[in-house]
Write a protein that holds these residues in place. Structure first.
Motif, PDB file in Angstrom:
ATOM      1  N   ASP A  51      12.055   8.611  10.210  1.00 52.64           N
ATOM      2  CA  ASP A  51      11.229   9.225   9.183  1.00 52.64           C
ATOM      3  C   ASP A  51      11.537  10.708   9.049  1.00 52.64           C
ATOM      4  N   ILE A  53       9.201  12.867   8.585  1.00 48.89           N
ATOM      5  CA  ILE A  53       8.165  13.407   9.463  1.00 48.89           C
ATOM      6  C   ILE A  53       7.886  12.321  10.500  1.00 48.89           C
ATOM      7  N   PRO A  54       8.215  12.554  11.788  1.00 53.18           N
ATOM      8  CA  PRO A  54       8.023  11.514  12.805  1.00 53.18           C
ATOM      9  C   PRO A  54       6.563  11.049  12.892  1.00 53.18           C
ATOM     10  N   ASP A  55       6.391   9.742  13.106  1.00 57.97           N
ATOM     11  CA  ASP A  55       5.051   9.156  13.135  1.00 57.97           C
ATOM     12  C   ASP A  55       4.185   9.664  14.282  1.00 57.97           C
ATOM     13  N   PHE A  56       4.793  10.200  15.346  1.00 60.65           N
ATOM     14  CA  PHE A  56       3.975  10.655  16.466  1.00 60.65           C
ATOM     15  C   PHE A  56       3.259  11.974  16.173  1.00 60.65           C
ATOM     16  N   ILE A  57       3.592  12.642  15.083  1.00 64.72           N
ATOM     17  CA  ILE A  57       2.872  13.864  14.699  1.00 64.72           C
ATOM     18  C   ILE A  57       1.574  13.424  14.029  1.00 64.72           C
ATOM     19  N   PRO A  58       0.434  13.816  14.600  1.00 60.13           N
ATOM     20  CA  PRO A  58      -0.851  13.349  14.071  1.00 60.13           C
ATOM     21  C   PRO A  58      -1.002  13.629  12.566  1.00 60.13           C
ATOM     22  N   LEU A  60       0.210  13.939   9.797  1.00 58.00           N
ATOM     23  CA  LEU A  60       1.413  14.210   9.004  1.00 58.00           C
ATOM     24  C   LEU A  60       2.478  13.130   9.189  1.00 58.00           C
ATOM     25  N   GLY A  61       2.474  12.499  10.357  1.00 59.11           N
ATOM     26  CA  GLY A  61       3.490  11.489  10.652  1.00 59.11           C
ATOM     27  C   GLY A  61       3.455  10.299   9.716  1.00 59.11           C
ATOM     28  N   TYR A  62       2.290   9.976   9.221  1.00 63.59           N
ATOM     29  CA  TYR A  62       2.169   8.841   8.307  1.00 63.59           C
ATOM     30  C   TYR A  62       2.156   9.277   6.852  1.00 63.59           C
TER      31      TYR A  62
END
Length: 133
Positions: A51, A53-58, A60-62
């Protein structure tokens, strides 16, 4: 609550069908070149395991999954001739009923592009920050 979950599952399924229909439209010679280029970018990003923006970033990741992909799909749909898109949607629904389509070559290309970009970024930063003093 269960109705809400079912609604979201249905929307996700429809989005997958739309993305696959855009992929099929990309391969159709009746689609103009700018639309084909944009379509392959949207499909590549939607199917990419990496992605922006990586999904593990709260939260923002999604964001990309909830906003960027649907926005890209909407723009791609506007660029593709409606007759071609209707045919591709029908074909996409038929394929999805049989199970998820698998294209290992496309997956390998996407991974190769991401690895190439990562290598370029690493070399760029090494040259930028680790250059001669």
């Amino acid at each position: 609550m269960s109705h809400l979950i079912e609604t979201w599952k249905q929307r996700a399924t429809e989005l997958k069908i739309e993305v696959y229909a855009i992929y099929l439209a990309y391969k159709d010679p009746r689609v103009p070149l700018p639309a084909r280029i944009f379509a392959v970018c949207v499909v590549g990003y939607a199917f990419s395991p990496i992605d922006l923006i990586p999904d593990f970033i709260p939260i923002l990741g999604y964001l990309d999954d909830l906003i960027l992909i649907p926005l890209g799909v909407a723009l791609a749909i506007k660029m593709i001739p409606s007759s071609v898109l209707a045919e591709c949607r029908t074909q996409a629904r038929q394929v999805m009923k049989q199970g998820k389509p698998v294209n290992r070559i496309a997956a390998a290309i996407i991974v190769a592009i991401w690895l190439g970009l990562a290598l370029w970024a690493i070399l760029f930063f090494i040259k930028l920050f680790g250059g001669e003093k």
